[in-house]
Design a protein around this motif. Structure first.
Motif, short mmCIF file in Angstrom:
data_model
loop_
_atom_site.label_atom_id
_atom_site.label_comp_id
_atom_site.label_asym_id
_atom_site.label_seq_id
_atom_site.Cartn_x
_atom_site.Cartn_y
_atom_site.Cartn_z
N CYS A 1 0.83 -1.20 0.00
CA CYS A 1 0.00 0.00 0.00
C CYS A 1 0.87 1.25 0.00
O CYS A 1 0.57 2.24 -0.69
CB CYS A 1 -0.93 -0.03 1.21
N TRP A 2 1.96 1.24 0.76
CA TRP A 2 2.88 2.37 0.81
C TRP A 2 3.50 2.62 -0.56
O TRP A 2 3.57 3.76 -1.02
CB TRP A 2 3.96 2.13 1.87
N GLN A 3 3.93 1.57 -1.23
CA GLN A 3 4.51 1.74 -2.56
C GLN A 3 3.48 2.28 -3.55
O GLN A 3 3.79 3.12 -4.41
CB GLN A 3 5.08 0.40 -3.06
N GLY B 1 2.07 18.62 -6.38
CA GLY B 1 1.16 19.10 -5.36
C GLY B 1 -0.10 18.28 -5.19
O GLY B 1 -0.83 18.46 -4.22
N MET B 2 -0.39 17.37 -6.12
CA MET B 2 -1.56 16.51 -6.00
C MET B 2 -1.29 15.46 -4.93
O MET B 2 -0.26 14.80 -4.94
CB MET B 2 -1.90 15.84 -7.33
N ALA B 3 -2.24 15.30 -4.00
CA ALA B 3 -2.01 14.43 -2.85
C ALA B 3 -2.62 13.06 -3.05
O ALA B 3 -3.66 12.89 -3.68
CB ALA B 3 -2.58 15.08 -1.59
N ALA B 4 -1.94 12.05 -2.50
CA ALA B 4 -2.46 10.69 -2.42
C ALA B 4 -2.58 10.34 -0.94
O ALA B 4 -1.75 10.74 -0.13
CB ALA B 4 -1.51 9.71 -3.12
N ARG B 5 -3.63 9.62 -0.59
CA ARG B 5 -3.91 9.36 0.83
C ARG B 5 -4.20 7.89 1.08
O ARG B 5 -4.81 7.22 0.26
CB ARG B 5 -5.09 10.21 1.31
N SER B 6 -3.81 7.43 2.27
CA SER B 6 -4.12 6.07 2.70
C SER B 6 -3.85 5.96 4.19
O SER B 6 -3.13 6.78 4.77
CB SER B 6 -3.28 5.05 1.93
N ARG B 7 -4.44 4.94 4.82
CA ARG B 7 -4.15 4.65 6.23
C ARG B 7 -3.13 3.53 6.29
O ARG B 7 -3.30 2.49 5.66
CB ARG B 7 -5.43 4.27 6.98
N TRP C 1 -1.36 3.52 13.99
CA TRP C 1 -2.07 3.76 12.73
C TRP C 1 -1.99 5.25 12.40
O TRP C 1 -2.23 6.10 13.28
CB TRP C 1 -3.53 3.35 12.83
N PHE C 2 -1.70 5.55 11.15
CA PHE C 2 -1.63 6.94 10.70
C PHE C 2 -2.38 7.10 9.38
O PHE C 2 -2.30 6.24 8.50
CB PHE C 2 -0.17 7.37 10.48
N ASP C 3 -3.09 8.21 9.27
CA ASP C 3 -3.62 8.62 7.97
C ASP C 3 -2.51 9.40 7.28
O ASP C 3 -2.09 10.46 7.76
CB ASP C 3 -4.87 9.48 8.13
#
Length: 252
Positions: free
Chosen positions: A65-67, A79-85, A97-99
């Motif tokens: 998921c991190w990759q 500047g476009m953001a990608a998000r995941s927990r 756990w971090f967002d």
């Protein structure tokens, strides 16, 4: 969109500017190596990370998921953001756990982290309790449920007995946008069921209804449903819960 790099530039990487931020902030190179981290990271994780790959702190099951998060940030516009927990491994041995929000600008990734450990632990504890409740419900006959008060009769919890009653497994019903219990109710009973439940909810009394459903094998069954409303302290209807059983024709 406000860039994650605002106030987070290379001039202040080694200085105290980043330490004023209450959440962990990191700058990574394009290989995922940490080039800078603020004091909030040290407070959260009690570990130095500069010069090391950030992925080493990610739980092994979340590294894919991190990759993917890095790829999404890399392939997007600056500047476009990608998000995941993500789960991170604390040096003390516990999970945090971090967002995570990642954006790329030029040859750097900018990473912000919001600690949601307590929230996630509460969610995990609730899920464990629900599994215990479902284990109890699954041993009972009939379809026991908790659901939403909508025309689709969207189910949130369904006992294993639903398969014997309807021919469909619990997964067919639960939080599905494609399938709902309303699809089983014969059309001539749809309004009867809806208004019967709404009347009982308005009066805050239990409801009892008899109607027919079409099962997975196309057979028609007469069923008896008994249920009650779930209400907030302000009397708002939050949902319904109850049980549905097959009724043998001619039985009272």
């Amino acid at each position: 969109m406000v860039s994650l790099a605002s106030g987070f530039d290379e001039v202040h990487v080694a200085g105290a500017a980043l330490d004023a931020y209450p959440v962990p902030l990191l700058i990574l190179d394009m290989d995922g190596i940490v080039r800078s981290a603020n004091a909030a990271w040290t407070r959260a994780m009690s570990a130095a990370c500069v010069g090391l790959p950030f992925g080493r702190d990610v739980h092994p099951e979340d590294r894919g998921c991190w990759q993917a998060l890095l790829r999404d940030a890399r392939d997007g516009h600056d500047g476009m953001a990608a998000r995941s927990r993500l789960r991170l491994l604390h040096p003390a041995g516990d999970l945090r756990w971090f967002d995570c929000t990642v954006a790329r600008e030029g040859a750097s990734y900018y990473l912000s982290l919001v600690d949601v450990t307590q929230e996630q632990r509460r969610a995990n504890a609730l899920e464990a309790r629900l599994r215990g409740v479902l284990g109890l419900l699954d041993g009972m006959p009939g379809l026991l449920y908790r659901g939403r008060n909508n025309r689709s009769w969207t189910m949130e919890i369904v006992s294993a007995g639903c398969e014997a009653l309807t021919g469909y497994p619990p997964e067919w019903f639960v939080d599905s946008h494609e399938h709902s219990f309303s699809q089983l109710i014969l059309p001539e009973f749809a309004d009867y069921v809806w208004y019967g439940v709404q009347e009982a909810l308005a009066e805050r009394v239990p409801f009892e209804l008899r109607y027919r459903i079409r099962c997975a094998d196309d057979t028609i069954k007469l069923v008896l449903e008994r249920g009650v409303g779930i209400y907030s302290e302000g009397s708002e209807v939050l949902g319904i819960e109850g049980a549905i059983f097959e009724v043998r024709e001619g039985a009272r």
